[in-house]
Design a protein around this motif. Structure first.
Motif, PDB file in Angstrom:
ATOM      1  N   LEU A  20       2.084  64.027  74.273  1.00 11.01           N
ATOM      2  CA  LEU A  20       3.320  63.770  75.001  1.00 11.01           C
ATOM      3  C   LEU A  20       4.097  62.616  74.372  1.00 11.01           C
ATOM      4  CD1 LEU A  20       2.116  64.149  78.706  1.00 11.01           C
ATOM      5  CD2 LEU A  20       3.328  65.820  77.294  1.00 11.01           C
ATOM      6  N   THR A  21       3.383  61.651  73.813  1.00  7.38           N
ATOM      7  CA  THR A  21       4.037  60.509  73.180  1.00  7.38           C
ATOM      8  C   THR A  21       3.875  60.502  71.665  1.00  7.38           C
ATOM      9  OG1 THR A  21       2.041  59.225  73.681  1.00  7.38           O
ATOM     10  CG2 THR A  21       3.900  58.998  75.190  1.00  7.38           C
ATOM     11  N   HIS A  22       3.027  61.382  71.137  1.00  4.38           N
ATOM     12  CA  HIS A  22       2.796  61.457  69.695  1.00  4.38           C
ATOM     13  C   HIS A  22       2.828  62.924  69.258  1.00  4.38           C
ATOM     14  CE1 HIS A  22       0.881  57.763  71.135  1.00  4.38           C
ATOM     15  NE2 HIS A  22       1.030  57.257  69.935  1.00  4.38           N
ATOM     16  N   PRO A  23       3.977  63.577  69.321  1.00  2.18           N
ATOM     17  CA  PRO A  23       4.031  65.006  68.994  1.00  2.18           C
ATOM     18  C   PRO A  23       3.597  65.295  67.567  1.00  2.18           C
ATOM     19  CG  PRO A  23       6.237  64.064  69.153  1.00  2.18           C
ATOM     20  CD  PRO A  23       5.298  63.027  69.679  1.00  2.18           C
ATOM     21  N   VAL A  24       2.831  66.366  67.399  1.00  2.00           N
ATOM     22  CA  VAL A  24       2.335  66.781  66.090  1.00  2.00           C
ATOM     23  C   VAL A  24       3.069  68.042  65.654  1.00  2.00           C
ATOM     24  CG1 VAL A  24       0.337  67.615  64.801  1.00  2.00           C
ATOM     25  CG2 VAL A  24       0.066  65.756  66.447  1.00  2.00           C
ATOM     26  N   THR A  25       3.651  67.997  64.461  1.00  2.00           N
ATOM     27  CA  THR A  25       4.355  69.152  63.905  1.00  2.00           C
ATOM     28  C   THR A  25       3.685  69.563  62.604  1.00  2.00           C
ATOM     29  OG1 THR A  25       5.865  67.763  62.642  1.00  2.00           O
ATOM     30  CG2 THR A  25       6.527  68.344  64.897  1.00  2.00           C
ATOM     31  N   GLU A  26       4.002  70.766  62.134  1.00  2.00           N
ATOM     32  CA  GLU A  26       3.454  71.237  60.863  1.00  2.00           C
ATOM     33  C   GLU A  26       3.861  70.320  59.710  1.00  2.00           C
ATOM     34  OE1 GLU A  26       1.335  73.399  60.108  1.00  2.00           O
ATOM     35  OE2 GLU A  26       1.103  74.531  61.972  1.00  2.00           O
ATOM     36  N   SER A  27       5.111  69.865  59.723  1.00  2.00           N
ATOM     37  CA  SER A  27       5.561  68.989  58.637  1.00  2.00           C
ATOM     38  C   SER A  27       4.811  67.663  58.663  1.00  2.00           C
ATOM     39  CB  SER A  27       7.067  68.737  58.747  1.00  2.00           C
ATOM     40  OG  SER A  27       7.387  68.090  59.963  1.00  2.00           O
ATOM     41  N   ARG A  28       4.520  67.177  59.846  1.00  2.00           N
ATOM     42  CA  ARG A  28       3.779  65.922  59.940  1.00  2.00           C
ATOM     43  C   ARG A  28       2.342  66.092  59.434  1.00  2.00           C
ATOM     44  NH1 ARG A  28       2.108  62.728  65.454  1.00  2.00           N
ATOM     45  NH2 ARG A  28       0.986  61.004  64.439  1.00  2.00           N
ATOM     46  N   ILE A  29       1.734  67.204  59.782  1.00  2.00           N
ATOM     47  CA  ILE A  29       0.372  67.473  59.297  1.00  2.00           C
ATOM     48  C   ILE A  29       0.373  67.582  57.778  1.00  2.00           C
ATOM     49  CG2 ILE A  29      -1.506  69.142  59.286  1.00  2.00           C
ATOM     50  CD1 ILE A  29      -0.832  69.774  62.201  1.00  2.00           C
ATOM     51  N   SER A  30       1.365  68.283  57.238  1.00  2.00           N
ATOM     52  CA  SER A  30       1.449  68.444  55.780  1.00  2.00           C
ATOM     53  C   SER A  30       1.644  67.101  55.099  1.00  2.00           C
ATOM     54  CB  SER A  30       2.599  69.387  55.425  1.00  2.00           C
ATOM     55  OG  SER A  30       2.377  70.670  55.959  1.00  2.00           O
ATOM     56  N   ASP A  31       2.510  66.270  55.655  1.00  2.00           N
ATOM     57  CA  ASP A  31       2.760  64.955  55.076  1.00  2.00           C
ATOM     58  C   ASP A  31       1.490  64.101  55.121  1.00  2.00           C
ATOM     59  OD1 ASP A  31       4.717  62.819  54.139  1.00  2.00           O
ATOM     60  OD2 ASP A  31       3.926  61.894  55.954  1.00  2.00           O
ATOM     61  N   THR A  32       0.790  64.140  56.251  1.00  2.00           N
ATOM     62  CA  THR A  32      -0.438  63.359  56.381  1.00  2.00           C
ATOM     63  C   THR A  32      -1.506  63.862  55.419  1.00  2.00           C
ATOM     64  OG1 THR A  32       0.067  63.031  58.730  1.00  2.00           O
ATOM     65  CG2 THR A  32      -2.159  62.524  58.023  1.00  2.00           C
ATOM     66  N   GLN A  33      -1.598  65.188  55.275  1.00  2.00           N
ATOM     67  CA  GLN A  33      -2.578  65.760  54.361  1.00  2.00           C
ATOM     68  C   GLN A  33      -2.286  65.336  52.921  1.00  2.00           C
ATOM     69  OE1 GLN A  33      -5.454  68.042  55.138  1.00  2.00           O
ATOM     70  NE2 GLN A  33      -5.776  66.882  53.253  1.00  2.00           N
ATOM     71  N   ALA A  34      -1.007  65.353  52.544  1.00  2.00           N
ATOM     72  CA  ALA A  34      -0.633  64.963  51.178  1.00  2.00           C
ATOM     73  C   ALA A  34      -0.988  63.502  50.912  1.00  2.00           C
ATOM     74  CB  ALA A  34       0.859  65.197  50.960  1.00  2.00           C
ATOM     75  N   ARG A  35      -0.749  62.644  51.876  1.00 11.65           N
ATOM     76  CA  ARG A  35      -1.084  61.233  51.704  1.00 11.65           C
ATOM     77  C   ARG A  35      -2.602  61.033  51.656  1.00 11.65           C
ATOM     78  NH1 ARG A  35       3.154  57.729  52.441  1.00 11.65           N
ATOM     79  NH2 ARG A  35       5.079  58.621  53.312  1.00 11.65           N
ATOM     80  N   ALA A  36      -3.322  61.747  52.531  1.00 12.96           N
ATOM     81  CA  ALA A  36      -4.782  61.615  52.561  1.00 12.96           C
ATOM     82  C   ALA A  36      -5.393  62.055  51.238  1.00 12.96           C
ATOM     83  CB  ALA A  36      -5.361  62.416  53.718  1.00 12.96           C
ATOM     84  N   ASP A  37      -4.804  63.086  50.622  1.00  6.55           N
ATOM     85  CA  ASP A  37      -5.334  63.595  49.355  1.00  6.55           C
ATOM     86  C   ASP A  37      -5.235  62.566  48.229  1.00  6.55           C
ATOM     87  OD1 ASP A  37      -5.985  66.005  50.507  1.00  6.55           O
ATOM     88  OD2 ASP A  37      -4.156  67.030  49.854  1.00  6.55           O
ATOM     89  N   GLN A  38      -4.361  61.588  48.390  1.00  7.17           N
ATOM     90  CA  GLN A  38      -4.195  60.560  47.364  1.00  7.17           C
ATOM     91  C   GLN A  38      -5.129  59.370  47.573  1.00  7.17           C
ATOM     92  OE1 GLN A  38      -0.018  59.491  47.125  1.00  7.17           O
ATOM     93  NE2 GLN A  38       0.617  61.611  47.397  1.00  7.17           N
ATOM     94  N   LEU A  39      -5.893  59.392  48.654  1.00  4.24           N
ATOM     95  CA  LEU A  39      -6.776  58.271  48.971  1.00  4.24           C
ATOM     96  C   LEU A  39      -8.238  58.682  48.808  1.00  4.24           C
ATOM     97  CD1 LEU A  39      -4.925  57.067  52.196  1.00  4.24           C
ATOM     98  CD2 LEU A  39      -4.930  55.912  49.974  1.00  4.24           C
ATOM     99  N   PRO A  40      -9.106  57.730  48.504  1.00  2.00           N
ATOM    100  CA  PRO A  40     -10.523  58.073  48.292  1.00  2.00           C
ATOM    101  C   PRO A  40     -11.237  58.364  49.602  1.00  2.00           C
ATOM    102  CG  PRO A  40     -10.217  55.701  48.149  1.00  2.00           C
ATOM    103  CD  PRO A  40      -8.835  56.298  48.266  1.00  2.00           C
TER     104      PRO A  40
END
Length: 487
Positions: A249-269
């Protein structure tokens, strides 16, 4: 284990209130200075300073305690603090954090300006491993680090602190499970504005994700857990239809947000796998509390996610204790403690169970063994105080006086201190401690009446130094009440 220390209190909703057991260690002199502080909410500037945020958050938390059912579990709370302690150095957050646990199955966590972090028991039920749980806390710390509440307020024309107060008041209902309907009911014409303010912007969410991911990687958690948690939340929202998890309700999750988070996570160990059953054990405690009417369901839910064998043994011991099979419970826990000698929560659980079984000397001995190795381990401190209260109340009073300095805004400590003072013939002290407990729980009017009684007792006994101390606290309490009423 549900609300085992102090029963929840329902009271009149005020816009804000207060609390604050600090996460970071402080020196004794600083602790003593903090012991009797109440927040000064006098500023009406449109710019929300960090000091404003700090006092607002602690004021809010006092009233939050009065309005919601707290999950009083020192072992779980200490664990959450330990996770935050790992993340905080890499999050850019002021280390003066306070943790509150909510007795609710709803999947939710929240962060309030000034460093208040709340976790519903339902988050443990929905996060199968420690990394996913930590990802939610890391995200919340990201909001605090970026000061998103203050930045949002500063964009609203002619915003003053009372507007922020109204927003935080709405969060009391939202965090407790009332959702947007509860906010609208409470705030009337301001409901639309507050509802908008409760939802973070897409940019703020991305900023919190970025800060959280970096903190996770540096703290040794797997950043891949954040997009995984978001996918799980999205799936849960689809299954629940019109009743998504409170967190969304206060932190909506969208496909674009998941994709962005996944891309950033892939760059971290990603770290190597950790063989640590701590989180699964805490999760077992949460599941048992949430399923206390059907303990077998707790085991079913735990085993669905392939937990460590140690966590299953731990939950079996907790179930034994609930069914008063104390000897079997202690045998299981002692065996676990031999297998995992570095996990203080295991012997602390055994100490609490020994106390519940009325084996007070055994409970005291177990607690003191832990404290010799970890002098500040709160769950062991608590069992020691409980056991001493039954056998040596004067010594319990001394122990709890020290604890009240170490945890100056923990109402549970002051509640036990009040009992110890009463049992050891320190009636004025007992009533003063009870008043401190009441004001920390958001019941300021009752606290003031308690101080009136305490002052009379002190004068009747000829203890004018205590009477003077109580009179000063009475002035502090009245000043705080007037500030809250005007705010």
């Amino acid at each position: 284990m549900r609300n085992r220390f102090i029963a929840p209190v329902k009271g009149r909703l005020i816009a804000i209130s207060l609390l604050g057991a600090t996460l970071a260690a402080t020196t004794p002199s600083v602790q003593a200075q903090q012991s009797y502080q109440l927040p000064d909410l006098g500023s009406t500037s449109a710019t929300v300073t960090t000091s404003d945020e700090y006092h607002l958050g602690r004021a809010w938390l006092r009233q939050f305690r009065a309005q919601t059912e707290q999950w009083q579990d020192p072992i779980a709370q200490t664990y959450v603090r330990s996770v935050l302690a790992k993340l905080v150095p890499y999050s850019g957050v002021d280390a003066r954090l306070v943790v509150t646990l909510v007795d609710s199955r709803l999947l939710n966590a929240f962060a309030v300006p000034g460093g208040v972090v709340g976790v519903n028991a339902g988050l443990f039920a929905s996060a199968p491993d420690e990394d996913e749980f930590a990802s939610v806390l890391a995200h919340e710390l990201g909001h605090l680090a970026q000061r998103h509440y203050a930045r949002r307020m500063e964009r609203v024309e002619e915003t003053q602190l009372p507007t922020m107060a109204a927003m935080l008041a709405g969060m009391i209902i939202a965090a407790g499970g009332g959702g947007s309907a509860g906010i609208a009911t409470m705030m009337g014409s301001q409901a639309a504005f507050i509802q908008d303010q409760l939802a973070y912007s897409r940019r703020f969410e991305q900023e919190a994700d970025r800060v959280g991911l970096n903190a996770m990687a540096k703290a040794g958690y797997d950043p891949q857990a954040m997009p995984e948690m978001f996918r799980a939340l999205q799936k849960l929202a689809a299954l629940q239809g019109g009743n998504p998890p409170e967190f969304l309700l206060t932190h909506p999750v969208t496909e674009s947000r998941i994709s962005d988070t996944q891309a950033r996570a892939d760059q971290l160990p990603s770290p190597a796998h950790r063989d640590d059953p701590s989180y699964a054990m805490i999760r077992a405690r949460a599941l048992l509390m949430l399923n206390q009417d059907m303990p077998s369901q707790a085991m079913t839910e735990l085993e669905q996610d392939d937990p460590p064998e140690a966590a299953v043994r731990y939950l079996e011991a907790l179930n034994d204790a609930r069914q008063t099979r104390y000897v079997a419970a202690l045998d299981k826990l002692d065996a676990l403690a031999r297998d995992y000698p570095d996990l203080s929560m295991i012997p602390a659980t055994a100490a609490q169970i020994a106390y519940d079984a009325n084996h007070r000397e055994d409970a005291l001995a177990r607690a003191r063994r832990i404290l010799r190795l970890s002098p500040s381990y709160y769950p062991a401190q608590w069992v020691q105080a409980e056991a001493l209260l039954q056998t040596q109340p004067a010594q319990a009073f001394d122990v709890l006086r020290d604890m009240s300095e170490q945890y100056p805004e923990d109402p549970n400590v002051f509640g036990l201190l009040a009992e110890a003072a009463g049992r050891s013939g320190r009636d004025a002290w007992g009533q003063l401690a009870r008043a401190e407990q009441l004001q920390l729980e958001g019941r300021i009017d009752t606290a003031i009446r308690q101080l009136d009684s305490a002052e009379q007792v002190a004068k009747e006994s000829g203890d004018y130094a205590m009477a003077s101390r109580i009179e000063q606290r009475r002035k502090d309490f009245i000043g705080y009440r007037e500030t809250m009423q005007n705010f």
